[in-house]
Design a protein around this motif. Structure first.
Motif, PDB file in Angstrom:
ATOM      1  N   ASN A 204      -0.270  -9.345  18.635  1.00 24.78           N
ATOM      2  CA  ASN A 204      -1.256 -10.406  18.413  1.00 24.78           C
ATOM      3  C   ASN A 204      -1.899 -10.320  17.035  1.00 24.78           C
ATOM      4  O   ASN A 204      -2.925 -10.965  16.795  1.00 24.78           O
ATOM      5  CB  ASN A 204      -2.349 -10.334  19.483  1.00 24.78           C
ATOM      6  CG  ASN A 204      -1.817 -10.579  20.883  1.00 24.78           C
ATOM      7  OD1 ASN A 204      -1.241 -11.625  21.165  1.00 24.78           O
ATOM      8  ND2 ASN A 204      -1.979  -9.598  21.759  1.00 24.78           N
ATOM      9  N   ALA A 205      -1.329  -9.528  16.147  1.00 24.18           N
ATOM     10  CA  ALA A 205      -1.943  -9.346  14.834  1.00 24.18           C
ATOM     11  C   ALA A 205      -0.865  -9.032  13.809  1.00 24.18           C
ATOM     12  O   ALA A 205       0.303  -8.831  14.141  1.00 24.18           O
ATOM     13  CB  ALA A 205      -2.971  -8.211  14.882  1.00 24.18           C
ATOM     14  N   GLY A 206      -1.275  -8.974  12.564  1.00 27.08           N
ATOM     15  CA  GLY A 206      -0.397  -8.546  11.492  1.00 27.08           C
ATOM     16  C   GLY A 206      -0.826  -7.177  11.007  1.00 27.08           C
ATOM     17  O   GLY A 206      -1.804  -6.601  11.500  1.00 27.08           O
ATOM     18  N   ALA A 207      -0.106  -6.636  10.032  1.00 26.84           N
ATOM     19  CA  ALA A 207      -0.435  -5.318   9.506  1.00 26.84           C
ATOM     20  C   ALA A 207       0.132  -5.168   8.100  1.00 26.84           C
ATOM     21  O   ALA A 207       1.071  -5.858   7.715  1.00 26.84           O
ATOM     22  CB  ALA A 207       0.120  -4.220  10.406  1.00 26.84           C
ATOM     23  N   ILE A 208      -0.492  -4.266   7.338  1.00 28.15           N
ATOM     24  CA  ILE A 208       0.075  -3.792   6.079  1.00 28.15           C
ATOM     25  C   ILE A 208       0.238  -2.298   6.261  1.00 28.15           C
ATOM     26  O   ILE A 208      -0.740  -1.583   6.496  1.00 28.15           O
ATOM     27  CB  ILE A 208      -0.829  -4.118   4.879  1.00 28.15           C
ATOM     28  CG1 ILE A 208      -1.078  -5.626   4.791  1.00 28.15           C
ATOM     29  CG2 ILE A 208      -0.201  -3.614   3.585  1.00 28.15           C
ATOM     30  CD1 ILE A 208      -2.060  -6.024   3.696  1.00 28.15           C
ATOM     31  N   VAL A 209       1.477  -1.825   6.196  1.00 29.13           N
ATOM     32  CA  VAL A 209       1.796  -0.464   6.628  1.00 29.13           C
ATOM     33  C   VAL A 209       2.378   0.351   5.483  1.00 29.13           C
ATOM     34  O   VAL A 209       3.363  -0.049   4.857  1.00 29.13           O
ATOM     35  CB  VAL A 209       2.800  -0.479   7.798  1.00 29.13           C
ATOM     36  CG1 VAL A 209       3.052   0.939   8.303  1.00 29.13           C
ATOM     37  CG2 VAL A 209       2.302  -1.376   8.932  1.00 29.13           C
ATOM     38  N   VAL A 210       1.768   1.505   5.217  1.00 31.35           N
ATOM     39  CA  VAL A 210       2.297   2.473   4.255  1.00 31.35           C
ATOM     40  C   VAL A 210       2.863   3.644   5.036  1.00 31.35           C
ATOM     41  O   VAL A 210       2.172   4.241   5.869  1.00 31.35           O
ATOM     42  CB  VAL A 210       1.197   2.964   3.297  1.00 31.35           C
ATOM     43  CG1 VAL A 210       1.733   4.100   2.418  1.00 31.35           C
ATOM     44  CG2 VAL A 210       0.688   1.829   2.433  1.00 31.35           C
ATOM     45  N   SER A 211       4.122   3.973   4.792  1.00 29.73           N
ATOM     46  CA  SER A 211       4.745   5.116   5.456  1.00 29.73           C
ATOM     47  C   SER A 211       5.967   5.553   4.669  1.00 29.73           C
ATOM     48  O   SER A 211       6.655   4.730   4.047  1.00 29.73           O
ATOM     49  CB  SER A 211       5.154   4.755   6.888  1.00 29.73           C
ATOM     50  OG  SER A 211       5.839   5.819   7.503  1.00 29.73           O
ATOM     51  N   HIS A 212       6.247   6.858   4.704  1.00 22.81           N
ATOM     52  CA  HIS A 212       7.474   7.372   4.093  1.00 22.81           C
ATOM     53  C   HIS A 212       8.654   7.282   5.056  1.00 22.81           C
ATOM     54  O   HIS A 212       9.791   7.546   4.670  1.00 22.81           O
ATOM     55  CB  HIS A 212       7.282   8.827   3.656  1.00 22.81           C
ATOM     56  CG  HIS A 212       6.391   8.978   2.456  1.00 22.81           C
ATOM     57  ND1 HIS A 212       6.745   8.517   1.204  1.00 22.81           N
ATOM     58  CD2 HIS A 212       5.158   9.527   2.317  1.00 22.81           C
ATOM     59  CE1 HIS A 212       5.779   8.780   0.341  1.00 22.81           C
ATOM     60  NE2 HIS A 212       4.806   9.397   0.995  1.00 22.81           N
ATOM     61  N   SER A 213       8.386   6.902   6.298  1.00 23.84           N
ATOM     62  CA  SER A 213       9.441   6.803   7.303  1.00 23.84           C
ATOM     63  C   SER A 213      10.040   5.402   7.306  1.00 23.84           C
ATOM     64  O   SER A 213       9.405   4.439   7.763  1.00 23.84           O
ATOM     65  CB  SER A 213       8.885   7.130   8.700  1.00 23.84           C
ATOM     66  OG  SER A 213       9.840   6.834   9.698  1.00 23.84           O
ATOM     67  N   MET A 214      11.254   5.276   6.805  1.00 20.41           N
ATOM     68  CA  MET A 214      11.918   3.977   6.801  1.00 20.41           C
ATOM     69  C   MET A 214      12.204   3.516   8.229  1.00 20.41           C
ATOM     70  O   MET A 214      12.167   2.315   8.525  1.00 20.41           O
ATOM     71  CB  MET A 214      13.220   4.044   5.999  1.00 20.41           C
ATOM     72  CG  MET A 214      13.046   4.402   4.532  1.00 20.41           C
ATOM     73  SD  MET A 214      11.984   3.253   3.601  1.00 20.41           S
ATOM     74  CE  MET A 214      10.532   4.306   3.323  1.00 20.41           C
TER      75      MET A 214
END
Length: 224
Positions: A171-181
């Motif tokens: 029900n939402a969006g996100a901006i995601v930082v991660s080293h895991s592809m």
């Protein structure tokens, strides 16, 4: 929707000027989860902090038509002398959430037992992470900011954390930082690559990952 308008950010680092955002213009659509990619030191965390409001840009604007979370799992804003329950109630009042509902949700989610009623300063790092993630999930934001958050605890707790997070993402969006592809592929539909102070947006996360990996290979070749 989150819109970056001529966003510029620089700061001094060891006597030298570091530019992490060079007049960025970009739109993060409503309800879309976007992988934010870039090399270490590219400025991903700084960009998230600016979007959250925790850091001011040098110039430019960040406009939004919806609510934006703090970085998910961030525990730095908790009052160390308040109990876990009191911190929950305080955050609930700030964001207009029913205080009893937030308390019940976080108490059940974090599995802190009697520690929920003890001062935050007495918590271990794992307990702090559990409380912070629970509070983050208790507030219904339009866009969640995720900066390398990883669930702590045993396998069943990590599974529960992923289940709750995925439910919020429906029900939402996100901006995601991660080293895991792998994590980014599972979570995000689109991607954005921050490189040399410029930001390139891709509607397909695979395109963003390909560009990011190419940048990483090119950087290694230069260093070699």
């Amino acid at each position: 929707m989150i819109r970056l308008v001529k966003l510029y950010k620089s700061y001094k680092l060891n006597g030298r000027t570091k530019i992490v955002a060079r007049n960025l213009n970009a739109v993060f659509p409503t309800g879309v989860s976007v992988a934010l990619l870039g090399r270490n030191g590219a400025g991903k965390s700084s960009l998230l902090r600016m979007i959250s409001g925790a850091m001011l840009p040098t110039s430019g604007q960040i406009l939004s038509t919806g609510t934006i979370s703090w970085p998910v799992g961030f525990a730095g804003s908790f009052n160390r002398d308040l109990t876990g329950e009191q911190n929950c109630r305080f955050v609930a009042r700030v964001y207009g959430v029913d205080t009893d509902e937030m308390r019940d949700f976080v108490q059940d989610f974090a599995e802190l037992g009697d520690h929920f009623y003890l001062p935050f300063r007495t918590y271990s790092s794992g307990m702090r992470a559990r409380l912070a993630f629970g509070v983050s999930m208790a507030v219904p934001f339009d866009t969640y900011l995720v900066d390398e958050v990883s669930a702590v605890g045993d396998a069943s707790f990590r599974e529960k954390s992923n289940r709750v997070f995925n439910d919020r993402m429906s029900n939402a969006g996100a901006i995601v930082v991660s080293h895991s592809m792998t994590m980014l592929r599972q979570t995000c539909q689109a991607g954005a690559v921050l490189e040399g102070g410029t930001l390139s947006y891709y509607h397909d996360v695979e395109d963003a990952i390909d560009v990011h990996l190419s940048n990483m290979e090119r950087n290694l070749a230069v260093q070699g």
